[in-house]
Enzyme design. Structure first.
Site, short mmCIF file in Angstrom:
data_model
loop_
_atom_site.label_atom_id
_atom_site.label_comp_id
_atom_site.label_asym_id
_atom_site.label_seq_id
_atom_site.Cartn_x
_atom_site.Cartn_y
_atom_site.Cartn_z
N ASP A 47 6.66 11.57 20.67
CA ASP A 47 5.42 12.00 20.01
C ASP A 47 5.47 13.51 19.81
O ASP A 47 4.73 14.25 20.44
CB ASP A 47 4.22 11.58 20.86
CG ASP A 47 2.91 11.83 20.16
OD1 ASP A 47 2.93 12.27 18.99
OD2 ASP A 47 1.86 11.59 20.78
N GLU A 96 35.60 -3.28 6.99
CA GLU A 96 34.43 -3.17 6.12
C GLU A 96 34.02 -4.56 5.63
O GLU A 96 34.87 -5.36 5.23
CB GLU A 96 34.76 -2.27 4.92
CG GLU A 96 33.56 -2.03 4.03
CD GLU A 96 33.82 -0.95 2.99
OE1 GLU A 96 34.97 -0.45 2.91
OE2 GLU A 96 32.88 -0.62 2.25
#
Ligand code: FUB
Length: 327
Positions: free
Chosen positions: A38, A204
């Site tokens: 935060d 890939e």
């Protein structure tokens, strides 16, 4: 006593959480999210605003039960090879051990993938001293197939550095392909039996359209960006992922865990906040999508909250598109 979880509402509100990887372990739903801090950070395309330092594990007895925060499970200061930015994690169970996979920048600012172990799904997790050899980029997701072989999927563009690894070696100023060239795909590697290393060099994954042509880099509505997730439904493998700049969760299917995957459609329309990131899990007889948005923070990109909703299939195995804000 905290409130029971509700679909399409933050599952916890005392901390910001993102990038949920949900699994059923020991009969409960365990969620492995990023832990957003935060604090105020200026957003940029490098993702510097995602400056997370630790992981908390969450769990729910079922989808109507309160969500439990099991506390800090791993902190960057306890990972010798990692410097900063503990991004989207995942977990797996094998060998009577729970494994937490996570990306972070190493001391040269290169994203790598690490692994930590625990005897409990809620941790705490003990990290391996070095990152997984041959690992790079972000967003690890582990799928353990019915034959007990485990695969790790990973990779993310832009701040996730995947453009820098197109040759398999690190090229710091590597740029993406031309708009009409095949898009960069996520990577897959089978994990070794001890789940701590890759069996082979990562490959890939090809994502193709209905005609068998690769999805191109300029096709931002469909091309791979980050956040891979693989699940299996009725014997078919589903690869789902974020399209990044067009903010959707989309998917393709294959008869192999390593693809190629044929593009099928959209699972989740854009959420509040720049990023979108999800997981898909079966619990009892229903399927659920875990995702995040920035509604609780009023739209701050780097202060997100994990939510969930039911995911439904059509009779032909396609997934029904979810608009999380539809009434
Ligand atoms: O949470 C940091 C990064 O944002 C994740 O690794 C990406 O998938 C995106 O959600």
């Amino acid at each position: 006593m905290s409130k029971p979880a509700q679909p399409n509402e933050p599952i916890v509100t005392h901390i910001y959480t993102a990038d949920p990887s949900a699994h059923v372990f020991e009969g409960k739903i365990y969620i492995y999210p990023s832990h957003d801090l935060d604090h105020e950070n200026t957003s940029n395309d490098n993702g510097d605003q995602y400056d997370m330092e630790d992981y908390h594990v969450l769990s729910m007895e079922d989808v109507n039960a309160p969500c439990v925060d099991h506390g800090q499970a791993l902190h960057v200061k306890d990972v010798p090879w990692a410097k900063k930015q503990m991004w989207a994690p995942d977990a797996a169970y094998k060998n009577d051990t729970y494994y937490l996979y996570f990306p972070a920048r190493d001391h040269n600012d290169i994203f790598r993938l690490g692994v930590a172990t625990s005897s409990s799904p809620s941790g705490p997790f003990t990290p391996e001293p070095d990152y997984i050899p041959g690992s790079y980029s972000i967003d690890p997701a582990v799928f353990v197939d019915d034959d007990n072989r485990a695969y790790i999927y990973f990779g993310g563009l832009w701040g996730g550095q995947l453009e820098q690894w197109q040759t398999g070696s690190h090229i710091p100023d590597g740029e993406g392909p031309a708009a009409d060239a095949p898009a960069i795909g996520p990577r897959v590697a089978e994990l070794s039996d001890d789940m701590l290393t890759f069996k082979d060099t990562p490959q890939e994954i090809s994502i193709i359209d209905e005609n068998g042509s690769p999805i191109t880099a300029g096709d931002e509505e469909r091309r791979y960006f980050e956040g891979p997730w693989v699940h299996k439904y009725n014997g078919t493998y589903y690869l789902s992922y974020s399209t990044g700049s067009t903010h959707q969760i989309v998917y393709g299917t294959s008869q192999s865990p390593t693809g190629p995957f044929e593009f099928k459609g959209t699972i989740l329309t854009p959420v509040i906040g720049w990023t979108t990131h999800h997981s898909i899990v079966q619990f009892q007889d229903k399927w659920y999508l875990f995702y995040h948005d920035s509604s609780l923070s009023g739209g701050a990109d780097n202060k997100r909250s994990v939510k969930f909703t039911e995911l439904k299939y059509n009779a032909d195995g396609t997934i029904q598109t979810i608009d999380p804000y539809s009434k």
